[in-house]
Design a protein around this motif. Sequence first.
Motif, PDB file in Angstrom:
ATOM      1  N   GLU A  96       0.831  -1.252  -0.123  1.00  0.00           N
ATOM      2  CA  GLU A  96       0.091   0.145  -0.013  1.00  0.00           C
ATOM      3  C   GLU A  96       0.829   1.229  -0.091  1.00  0.00           C
ATOM      4  N   VAL A  97       1.950   1.321   0.887  1.00  0.00           N
ATOM      5  CA  VAL A  97       2.719   2.486   0.745  1.00  0.00           C
ATOM      6  C   VAL A  97       3.467   2.959  -0.465  1.00  0.00           C
ATOM      7  N   GLN A  98       3.961   1.580  -1.399  1.00  0.00           N
ATOM      8  CA  GLN A  98       4.107   1.938  -2.543  1.00  0.00           C
ATOM      9  C   GLN A  98       3.413   2.419  -3.318  1.00  0.00           C
ATOM     10  N   PHE A  99       2.203   2.075  -3.494  1.00  0.00           N
ATOM     11  CA  PHE A  99       1.153   2.599  -4.191  1.00  0.00           C
ATOM     12  C   PHE A  99       0.857   4.014  -3.989  1.00  0.00           C
ATOM     13  N   ILE A 100       0.790   4.504  -2.624  1.00  0.00           N
ATOM     14  CA  ILE A 100       0.750   5.648  -2.379  1.00  0.00           C
ATOM     15  C   ILE A 100       1.930   6.588  -2.824  1.00  0.00           C
ATOM     16  N   LEU A 101       3.089   6.168  -2.635  1.00  0.00           N
ATOM     17  CA  LEU A 101       4.094   6.857  -3.329  1.00  0.00           C
ATOM     18  C   LEU A 101       4.023   7.145  -4.858  1.00  0.00           C
ATOM     19  N   ALA A 102       3.691   5.972  -5.394  1.00  0.00           N
ATOM     20  CA  ALA A 102       3.439   6.131  -6.886  1.00  0.00           C
ATOM     21  C   ALA A 102       2.598   7.242  -7.228  1.00  0.00           C
ATOM     22  N   GLU A 103       1.551   7.316  -6.404  1.00  0.00           N
ATOM     23  CA  GLU A 103       0.336   8.097  -6.916  1.00  0.00           C
ATOM     24  C   GLU A 103       0.877   9.681  -6.494  1.00  0.00           C
ATOM     25  N   ALA A 104       1.414   9.635  -5.288  1.00  0.00           N
ATOM     26  CA  ALA A 104       1.958  11.081  -5.140  1.00  0.00           C
ATOM     27  C   ALA A 104       2.977  11.333  -6.067  1.00  0.00           C
ATOM     28  N   GLN A 105       3.911  10.732  -6.520  1.00  0.00           N
ATOM     29  CA  GLN A 105       4.673  10.909  -7.461  1.00  0.00           C
ATOM     30  C   GLN A 105       4.053  11.462  -8.697  1.00  0.00           C
ATOM     31  N   ALA A 106       3.003  10.672  -9.051  1.00  0.00           N
ATOM     32  CA  ALA A 106       2.202  11.250 -10.300  1.00  0.00           C
ATOM     33  C   ALA A 106       1.391  12.460 -10.246  1.00  0.00           C
ATOM     34  N   GLU A 128       6.536   4.552 -12.084  1.00  0.00           N
ATOM     35  CA  GLU A 128       6.788   3.318 -12.280  1.00  0.00           C
ATOM     36  C   GLU A 128       7.432   2.280 -11.318  1.00  0.00           C
ATOM     37  N   GLY A 129       8.599   3.048 -11.104  1.00  0.00           N
ATOM     38  CA  GLY A 129       9.093   2.089  -9.895  1.00  0.00           C
ATOM     39  C   GLY A 129       8.524   1.933  -8.685  1.00  0.00           C
ATOM     40  N   TYR A 130       7.810   2.815  -8.168  1.00  0.00           N
ATOM     41  CA  TYR A 130       6.981   2.606  -7.092  1.00  0.00           C
ATOM     42  C   TYR A 130       5.784   1.533  -7.306  1.00  0.00           C
ATOM     43  N   VAL A 155       0.411  -5.957 -17.229  1.00  0.00           N
ATOM     44  CA  VAL A 155       0.137  -5.216 -15.948  1.00  0.00           C
ATOM     45  C   VAL A 155       0.892  -4.009 -15.971  1.00  0.00           C
ATOM     46  N   ALA A 156       2.104  -3.911 -16.784  1.00  0.00           N
ATOM     47  CA  ALA A 156       3.011  -2.971 -16.902  1.00  0.00           C
ATOM     48  C   ALA A 156       2.239  -1.456 -16.914  1.00  0.00           C
ATOM     49  N   TYR A 157       2.893  -0.525 -16.079  1.00  0.00           N
ATOM     50  CA  TYR A 157       2.230   0.620 -15.865  1.00  0.00           C
ATOM     51  C   TYR A 157       2.154   1.435 -17.085  1.00  0.00           C
ATOM     52  N   ASN A 158       0.926   2.143 -17.305  1.00  0.00           N
ATOM     53  CA  ASN A 158       0.598   2.897 -18.496  1.00  0.00           C
ATOM     54  C   ASN A 158      -0.122   4.342 -18.104  1.00  0.00           C
ATOM     55  N   ALA A 159      -1.215   4.158 -16.999  1.00  0.00           N
ATOM     56  CA  ALA A 159      -1.828   5.423 -16.571  1.00  0.00           C
ATOM     57  C   ALA A 159      -1.995   5.306 -14.912  1.00  0.00           C
ATOM     58  N   VAL A 160      -2.445   6.385 -14.491  1.00  0.00           N
ATOM     59  CA  VAL A 160      -2.550   6.661 -13.103  1.00  0.00           C
ATOM     60  C   VAL A 160      -3.724   5.586 -12.597  1.00  0.00           C
ATOM     61  N   THR A 161      -4.781   5.329 -13.612  1.00  0.00           N
ATOM     62  CA  THR A 161      -5.718   4.165 -13.204  1.00  0.00           C
ATOM     63  C   THR A 161      -5.056   2.941 -12.978  1.00  0.00           C
ATOM     64  N   ASP A 162      -3.989   2.761 -13.601  1.00  0.00           N
ATOM     65  CA  ASP A 162      -3.277   1.251 -13.135  1.00  0.00           C
ATOM     66  C   ASP A 162      -2.910   1.264 -11.785  1.00  0.00           C
ATOM     67  N   ASN A 210     -17.485   4.652 -15.580  1.00  0.00           N
ATOM     68  CA  ASN A 210     -16.701   4.472 -16.598  1.00  0.00           C
ATOM     69  C   ASN A 210     -15.442   4.886 -16.383  1.00  0.00           C
ATOM     70  N   ASN A 211     -14.989   5.843 -15.498  1.00  0.00           N
ATOM     71  CA  ASN A 211     -13.670   6.514 -15.365  1.00  0.00           C
ATOM     72  C   ASN A 211     -12.753   5.496 -14.705  1.00  0.00           C
ATOM     73  N   ILE A 212     -13.321   4.439 -13.897  1.00  0.00           N
ATOM     74  CA  ILE A 212     -12.800   3.306 -13.407  1.00  0.00           C
ATOM     75  C   ILE A 212     -12.856   2.034 -13.975  1.00  0.00           C
ATOM     76  N   PRO A 213     -11.978   1.766 -14.785  1.00  0.00           N
ATOM     77  CA  PRO A 213     -12.102   0.787 -15.867  1.00  0.00           C
ATOM     78  C   PRO A 213     -12.186  -0.711 -15.038  1.00  0.00           C
ATOM     79  N   PHE A 214     -11.845  -0.942 -13.817  1.00  0.00           N
ATOM     80  CA  PHE A 214     -11.917  -2.171 -13.240  1.00  0.00           C
ATOM     81  C   PHE A 214     -13.230  -2.337 -12.258  1.00  0.00           C
TER      82      PHE A 214
END
Length: 517
Positions: free
Chosen positions: A364-374, A384-386, A425-432, A464-468
């Motif tokens: 969870e922390v890594q995904f929080i950091l990924a979103e913060a970086q975005a 992508e690293g996070y 699964v490789a990173y492409n967009a914030v929704t990932d 529709n803006n949340i694909p999953f």
Amino acid sequence: MKMKYLNPIIIFTLFVGISIFVSCNKDFDDINENPNEPTEVSPDVLLASAIKQSVNTSTNESFLLGNNAGQLTAKTLRTEVDDYNWNAFPTVWSGFYTSLTDVESMIDITYDLETSTTKYDRMRGVGLVLRSWIYYNITNAYGDVPYFNAIEGDNGNFTPAYDSQSEIYADMIEKLDQADSLLQTSYNNSDIEVEPITGDLIYNNDASKWVKFANSLQLRILMHAGNRIANGSQKFEDIVNNRPIISSNDDNATLDYLGGFPNQFPTIPLKTGDFDAVALSQNAYATLSAYGDPRLMRYARPSNGNYDSTGVTSFSGAVNGRNNDNCNKSGSRLGAIYYNYPDQKTASSLGLETANGLMMTYAEVQFILAEAQAKGWINTGTVEGYYKEGILASMEQYQVNVTSAGSYSTFGYSDFDDFYNNSGVAYNAVTDIWEQKWLALFFTGLEPYFEVRRWYVESNKDWNNIPFLSAPCDNVNDDVLPMRFLYPGEEQSLNSANYNNALPPDYDIDTPMWVVE
């Protein structure tokens, strides 16, 4: 009528009796003290009790509410959560507030009123972290709630006022700063004599790990608050750059349940019918199977119970929504780490550990950091690293690297890098980030719902803006995700004045709260 005189002997006897009574009464407490029975509860007993009560509440509500409202799982019976026919869910309120009585008592013990100084610095720091985590769950579920004067029954306050969510958020951050200071000072400075942590069922009395949890919890809180807190992004960046945070799965804030009653994972003792009332959701199944994600064999159980089978054809997902002919409620049972079925493989027979009570994880922390970086909040690392590290952390947390059923090879991959590069699964967009964080939050209390609600609001309340994700089938709320739980009915009857003052205009499950306005 004339008063008769008392016999002198009787007078003397009464005098002696009264003297003996007074003497006995004076020394009664001393005589009847039991030197082997403590008169005060020690902090370690209170801490252990508070941890068990609060994490049990969180885990139970994840099974009943969090996973289902977040569409990771689906109810097959009693589908009120899925179809948005929501009520107060009073066990959330009562469970968390009950655990706070022990937390507040423990924190009180750590402060000396006579000298206005802190005793047990480490224990006080732990108490402040646990307190903030519990209140975070309560306020995110209900909005404005009793906070500053909530646990004051000993002082005769049985009808506490409701405090605004913005004030609660600000104070939680302040208390976590205090916890960081208390815990950091105590374990970094060998010249300071401090009492050790005792009774800690989460980190086995390790102050350094509580520091990481305190700071990581602040990151979660700041991410939810977004720009509603002044300088929130700067505060976030300061924590990332200057404080320890959860940095591996060894730092996960989890309660490790034992193998026997009463210290089992809360779903283990359930009757089979009650456990089967929750199944893997169609949305989770569709996402996991599209990638050939090995976590599918951790979250769910093959339809025939045979973990030796390969591929994803023996799994299915139940549709979130009402229990009627329009909504398919047939889905795979939850995985072996959550329940022991007679005559089927168990977690231990598969070489797996049973599930733990999750408060916060490295993934969870890594995904929080990924979103913060975005969002541009931090200048360290890469999105992508996070993101990639978050997926790997979740895989390892769920023992995908174990060579038994559910390893990468079961789904045709040689290792994690092969999975990441070739599954899609490789990173492409914030929704990932949202998607993979969603999968990683499986059984993390109410957090799946809290996060889906945040993304739903940030997506202009358009599924529709949340694909999953998708609007639940035949739901009774016009396809609108509810914004809150309703206050328990007992508040209306027992704390009516404060309850009525707290109600926002047009109050119902769709009324937004401060954190998701």
